[in-house]
Design a protein around this motif. Structure first.
Motif, PDB file in Angstrom:
ATOM      1  N   HIS A 129      -2.652  -2.010 -10.283  1.00 39.45           N
ATOM      2  CA  HIS A 129      -3.144  -2.394  -8.952  1.00 39.45           C
ATOM      3  C   HIS A 129      -4.344  -1.525  -8.623  1.00 39.45           C
ATOM      4  CE1 HIS A 129      -3.154  -3.604  -4.741  1.00 39.45           C
ATOM      5  NE2 HIS A 129      -2.105  -4.399  -4.948  1.00 39.45           N
ATOM      6  N   VAL A 130      -5.240  -2.059  -7.817  1.00 32.84           N
ATOM      7  CA  VAL A 130      -6.394  -1.268  -7.381  1.00 32.84           C
ATOM      8  C   VAL A 130      -5.943  -0.091  -6.527  1.00 32.84           C
ATOM      9  CG1 VAL A 130      -6.852  -2.619  -5.269  1.00 32.84           C
ATOM     10  CG2 VAL A 130      -8.735  -1.442  -6.438  1.00 32.84           C
ATOM     11  N   TYR A 131      -4.803  -0.224  -5.835  1.00 36.29           N
ATOM     12  CA  TYR A 131      -4.272   0.899  -5.068  1.00 36.29           C
ATOM     13  C   TYR A 131      -3.900   2.063  -5.981  1.00 36.29           C
ATOM     14  CZ  TYR A 131      -3.806  -2.095  -0.897  1.00 36.29           C
ATOM     15  OH  TYR A 131      -4.045  -2.912   0.186  1.00 36.29           O
ATOM     16  N   ALA A 132      -3.428   1.774  -7.191  1.00 33.24           N
ATOM     17  CA  ALA A 132      -3.069   2.834  -8.134  1.00 33.24           C
ATOM     18  C   ALA A 132      -4.306   3.613  -8.573  1.00 33.24           C
ATOM     19  CB  ALA A 132      -2.359   2.244  -9.349  1.00 33.24           C
ATOM     20  N   ILE A 133      -5.400   2.915  -8.755  1.00 37.05           N
ATOM     21  CA  ILE A 133      -6.659   3.583  -9.102  1.00 37.05           C
ATOM     22  C   ILE A 133      -7.104   4.499  -7.966  1.00 37.05           C
ATOM     23  CG2 ILE A 133      -9.101   3.219  -9.633  1.00 37.05           C
ATOM     24  CD1 ILE A 133      -7.238   2.441 -11.921  1.00 37.05           C
ATOM     25  N   ALA A 134      -7.030   3.992  -6.733  1.00 40.89           N
ATOM     26  CA  ALA A 134      -7.414   4.798  -5.572  1.00 40.89           C
ATOM     27  C   ALA A 134      -6.493   6.002  -5.417  1.00 40.89           C
ATOM     28  CB  ALA A 134      -7.383   3.932  -4.314  1.00 40.89           C
ATOM     29  N   GLU A 135      -5.198   5.789  -5.620  1.00 38.56           N
ATOM     30  CA  GLU A 135      -4.217   6.880  -5.517  1.00 38.56           C
ATOM     31  C   GLU A 135      -4.511   7.958  -6.564  1.00 38.56           C
ATOM     32  OE1 GLU A 135      -0.811   9.288  -4.879  1.00 38.56           O
ATOM     33  OE2 GLU A 135      -1.849   7.829  -3.589  1.00 38.56           O
ATOM     34  N   GLY A 136      -4.777   7.544  -7.795  1.00 39.46           N
ATOM     35  CA  GLY A 136      -5.058   8.516  -8.844  1.00 39.46           C
ATOM     36  C   GLY A 136      -6.302   9.335  -8.557  1.00 39.46           C
ATOM     37  N   LYS A 176     -10.697  -2.553  -0.623  1.00 41.87           N
ATOM     38  CA  LYS A 176      -9.301  -2.162  -0.758  1.00 41.87           C
ATOM     39  C   LYS A 176      -9.162  -0.676  -1.087  1.00 41.87           C
ATOM     40  CE  LYS A 176      -8.045  -6.228   0.258  1.00 41.87           C
ATOM     41  NZ  LYS A 176      -7.605  -6.462   1.666  1.00 41.87           N
ATOM     42  N   ILE A 177     -10.083  -0.152  -1.873  1.00 41.91           N
ATOM     43  CA  ILE A 177     -10.061   1.282  -2.178  1.00 41.91           C
ATOM     44  C   ILE A 177     -10.316   2.088  -0.908  1.00 41.91           C
ATOM     45  CG2 ILE A 177     -11.324   3.131  -3.358  1.00 41.91           C
ATOM     46  CD1 ILE A 177     -11.617   1.251  -5.735  1.00 41.91           C
ATOM     47  N   MET A 178     -11.272   1.663  -0.111  1.00 37.92           N
ATOM     48  CA  MET A 178     -11.570   2.360   1.140  1.00 37.92           C
ATOM     49  C   MET A 178     -10.394   2.283   2.103  1.00 37.92           C
ATOM     50  SD  MET A 178     -15.486   0.957   1.338  1.00 37.92           S
ATOM     51  CE  MET A 178     -15.805   1.436   3.021  1.00 37.92           C
ATOM     52  N   GLU A 179      -9.757   1.113   2.178  1.00 31.83           N
ATOM     53  CA  GLU A 179      -8.590   0.964   3.048  1.00 31.83           C
ATOM     54  C   GLU A 179      -7.454   1.898   2.603  1.00 31.83           C
ATOM     55  OE1 GLU A 179      -7.509  -3.124   2.979  1.00 31.83           O
ATOM     56  OE2 GLU A 179      -9.332  -3.813   3.997  1.00 31.83           O
ATOM     57  N   TYR A 180      -7.265   2.003   1.297  1.00 33.44           N
ATOM     58  CA  TYR A 180      -6.188   2.863   0.790  1.00 33.44           C
ATOM     59  C   TYR A 180      -6.463   4.329   1.118  1.00 33.44           C
ATOM     60  CZ  TYR A 180      -2.620   4.795  -2.238  1.00 33.44           C
ATOM     61  OH  TYR A 180      -1.517   5.484  -2.702  1.00 33.44           O
ATOM     62  N   LEU A 207       0.841  -1.205   0.000  1.00 37.20           N
ATOM     63  CA  LEU A 207       0.000   0.000   0.000  1.00 37.20           C
ATOM     64  C   LEU A 207       0.870   1.248   0.000  1.00 37.20           C
ATOM     65  CD1 LEU A 207      -3.209   0.570   2.100  1.00 37.20           C
ATOM     66  CD2 LEU A 207      -1.455   2.333   1.972  1.00 37.20           C
ATOM     67  N   LYS A 208       1.860   1.268   0.874  1.00 34.79           N
ATOM     68  CA  LYS A 208       2.720   2.455   0.993  1.00 34.79           C
ATOM     69  C   LYS A 208       3.482   2.725  -0.288  1.00 34.79           C
ATOM     70  CE  LYS A 208       4.235   5.699   3.753  1.00 34.79           C
ATOM     71  NZ  LYS A 208       3.302   6.708   4.337  1.00 34.79           N
ATOM     72  N   SER A 209       3.826   1.662  -1.030  1.00 34.50           N
ATOM     73  CA  SER A 209       4.624   1.835  -2.240  1.00 34.50           C
ATOM     74  C   SER A 209       3.875   2.586  -3.337  1.00 34.50           C
ATOM     75  CB  SER A 209       5.087   0.467  -2.765  1.00 34.50           C
ATOM     76  OG  SER A 209       3.985  -0.277  -3.280  1.00 34.50           O
ATOM     77  N   TYR A 210       2.536   2.588  -3.284  1.00 34.42           N
ATOM     78  CA  TYR A 210       1.747   3.259  -4.325  1.00 34.42           C
ATOM     79  C   TYR A 210       1.433   4.712  -3.969  1.00 34.42           C
ATOM     80  CZ  TYR A 210       1.053  -0.920  -7.114  1.00 34.42           C
ATOM     81  OH  TYR A 210       1.255  -2.006  -7.927  1.00 34.42           O
ATOM     82  N   GLU A 211       1.773   5.122  -2.769  1.00 38.58           N
ATOM     83  CA  GLU A 211       1.465   6.488  -2.344  1.00 38.58           C
ATOM     84  C   GLU A 211       2.337   7.489  -3.107  1.00 38.58           C
ATOM     85  OE1 GLU A 211       0.978   9.117   1.770  1.00 38.58           O
ATOM     86  OE2 GLU A 211       1.660   7.032   1.851  1.00 38.58           O
ATOM     87  N   ASN A 212       1.681   8.531  -3.643  1.00 38.04           N
ATOM     88  CA  ASN A 212       2.355   9.599  -4.391  1.00 38.04           C
ATOM     89  C   ASN A 212       3.092   9.089  -5.631  1.00 38.04           C
ATOM     90  OD1 ASN A 212       1.693  11.894  -2.713  1.00 38.04           O
ATOM     91  ND2 ASN A 212       3.096  11.033  -1.184  1.00 38.04           N
ATOM     92  N   LYS A 213       2.605   8.013  -6.208  1.00 31.58           N
ATOM     93  CA  LYS A 213       3.202   7.471  -7.421  1.00 31.58           C
ATOM     94  C   LYS A 213       2.246   7.657  -8.603  1.00 31.58           C
ATOM     95  CE  LYS A 213       7.068   5.476  -5.867  1.00 31.58           C
ATOM     96  NZ  LYS A 213       6.928   5.668  -4.422  1.00 31.58           N
ATOM     97  N   ASN A 214       2.834   7.932  -9.778  1.00 34.04           N
ATOM     98  CA  ASN A 214       2.047   7.985 -11.001  1.00 34.04           C
ATOM     99  C   ASN A 214       1.516   6.591 -11.319  1.00 34.04           C
ATOM    100  OD1 ASN A 214       1.928   7.668 -14.157  1.00 34.04           O
ATOM    101  ND2 ASN A 214       1.684   9.858 -13.742  1.00 34.04           N
ATOM    102  N   ARG A 215       0.375   6.548 -11.962  1.00 34.68           N
ATOM    103  CA  ARG A 215      -0.277   5.266 -12.220  1.00 34.68           C
ATOM    104  C   ARG A 215       0.602   4.309 -13.012  1.00 34.68           C
ATOM    105  NH1 ARG A 215      -3.994   3.193 -16.052  1.00 34.68           N
ATOM    106  NH2 ARG A 215      -3.737   5.063 -17.299  1.00 34.68           N
ATOM    107  N   MET A 216       1.445   4.808 -13.884  1.00 33.46           N
ATOM    108  CA  MET A 216       2.245   3.943 -14.742  1.00 33.46           C
ATOM    109  C   MET A 216       3.626   3.628 -14.153  1.00 33.46           C
ATOM    110  SD  MET A 216       0.016   3.460 -16.974  1.00 33.46           S
ATOM    111  CE  MET A 216       0.972   2.431 -18.083  1.00 33.46           C
ATOM    112  N   GLU A 217       3.932   4.158 -12.965  1.00 39.71           N
ATOM    113  CA  GLU A 217       5.246   3.904 -12.376  1.00 39.71           C
ATOM    114  C   GLU A 217       5.372   2.488 -11.824  1.00 39.71           C
ATOM    115  OE1 GLU A 217       7.234   6.878  -9.894  1.00 39.71           O
ATOM    116  OE2 GLU A 217       5.570   8.242 -10.349  1.00 39.71           O
ATOM    117  N   LEU A 218       4.256   1.937 -11.366  1.00 41.41           N
ATOM    118  CA  LEU A 218       4.274   0.617 -10.754  1.00 41.41           C
ATOM    119  C   LEU A 218       3.309  -0.308 -11.489  1.00 41.41           C
ATOM    120  CD1 LEU A 218       4.252   1.688  -6.989  1.00 41.41           C
ATOM    121  CD2 LEU A 218       6.215   0.875  -8.312  1.00 41.41           C
ATOM    122  N   ALA A 219       3.338  -1.566 -11.112  1.00 39.32           N
ATOM    123  CA  ALA A 219       2.459  -2.553 -11.748  1.00 39.32           C
ATOM    124  C   ALA A 219       0.998  -2.191 -11.528  1.00 39.32           C
ATOM    125  CB  ALA A 219       2.754  -3.941 -11.174  1.00 39.32           C
TER     126      ALA A 219
END
Length: 359
Positions: free
Chosen positions: A64-71, A101-105, A50-62
């Protein structure tokens, strides 16, 4: 997916299958995230992930539903615009888990250290076990299938801190309360309650195992693999407390659940004077239902074996008649009452949750 040289149904399916077999359950098609339910824990929802997706662009990491929530979260803050994540798919696709998972993020990365902000976050997360217990059930394709629609709106202040939330529910599958196909189950809460009810509830509400109630036993499925109804019940009670549902309110919720269960045990036989009429085989059951509903045995019996009709007379009140019901009609009336009670109970719980999250 967008890098495929040839876009056909076969190539898309082959790509998804290849990724799935490699434990890559997420795939992007433009801004859309495709998810394939693995039906097992892949270890991809840990706090570290979860922490790895924080403040990351959607295409920087694999993908993931966390990337959608982050965006969605970062776009809301950057552009001060409402964001919406739509989760769709067939039964068993993992919609309920994706929403969780979106709510948790969002709860993890959104700001706010004050007690009120933390309380709102806890309430939002507590809606998951509570509404799953009352709104989800075991089906042939899915052990935790949502049998209702839900729209969750989380409200933030200018600093990106959650300050409130509201749930809109719709299309609750009321028919499941009174009947399920073979090897499916009623809503989870009925099995949690009948298996793990306190001694007080067992004594006051006449609760015993799910095998003793028609609405929970006639489909032939009392247990679900890898699901601990007792533990889930403890989570449900904890969620009620987090939401702020008082002990007295919890007692009334369980009282209505007991009334529904006992309604299912009401049986009918032809009336001794007329086969087109019905009578209740065990009046003691209706007397106990009357106690649970805080009514009278006479009134409960009357509404189950007869219906009241009124003949209009030129816009004025006409004559009122009590029309006897045959067995099929009486069973329909019994089931209709049980469904109506559960429908109103579910709506009340959602309303009570919204009150708490808007306070």
């Amino acid at each position: 997916m967008t890098m495929l040289s040839k876009i056909t149904n076969e190539s898309i399916n082959d790509n998804l299958k290849m990724r799935f077999e490699n434990a890559d359950i997420y795939t992007y098609i433009g801004n859309v995230l495709i998810s394939v339910n693995p039906f097992k824990d892949l270890g991809i929802y840990t706090p570290q992930v979860l922490k790895s997706y924080e403040n990351k662009n959607r295409m920087e990491l694999a993908p993931h539903v966390y990337a959608i929530a982050e965006g969605a979260f970062r776009n809301m803050i950057a552009y001060s615009e409402d964001q919406c994540v739509i989760i769709s798919g067939e039964s068993g696709a993992g919609k309920t888990e994706a929403a969780k998972k979106i709510m948790e993020y969002i709860a993890a990365v959104s700001g706010g250290n004050s007690s009120s902000i933390k309380e709102i976050k806890d309430m939002v997360l507590a809606t998951n076990p509570l509404l799953e217990s009352f709104g989800c059930a075991k089906t042939l394709r899915n052990n935790n299938s949502s049998r209702h629609g839900k729209y969750l709106e989380i409200q933030f202040n200018a600093g990106g801190e959650p300050v409130g939330a509201m749930i809109t529910n719709y299309l609750l599958e009321k028919n499941r309360v009174v009947g399920q196909i073979q090897n499916e189950r009623n809503f989870h809460i009925f099995y949690q309650f009948t298996k793990s009810a306190s001694d007080e509830y067992r004594q006051n509400f006449g609760i015993s195992g799910p095998e003793n109630f028609l609405y929970t036993s006639k489909a032939g499925c009392l247990d679900v693999p890898n699901m601990d109804d007792s533990r889930e019940y403890a989570d449900t009670l904890k969620a009620m407390s987090v939401i702020g549902i008082s002990t007295a309110e919890q007692d009334q919720i369980h009282r209505m659940l007991a009334a529904i269960l006992w309604l299912g045990n009401v049986q009918f036989v032809p009336h001794k004077d007329d086969d087109n009429m019905s009578q209740i085989t065990d009046p003691d059951i209706t007397a106990f239902i009357a106690y649970l509903l805080e009514s009278t045995p006479e009134l409960v019996s009357k509404v189950l074996v007869s219906r009241t009709i009124e003949t209009p007379r030129g816009g004025r009140r006409g004559s009122v008649y009590d029309v006897p019901l045959n067995i099929a009609q009486a069973e329909s009336a019994r089931n209709g009452l049980a469904k109506a009670i559960y429908d109103r109970l579910f709506d009340w719980i959602v309303m009570r949750v919204n009150q708490a999250m808007q306070a």
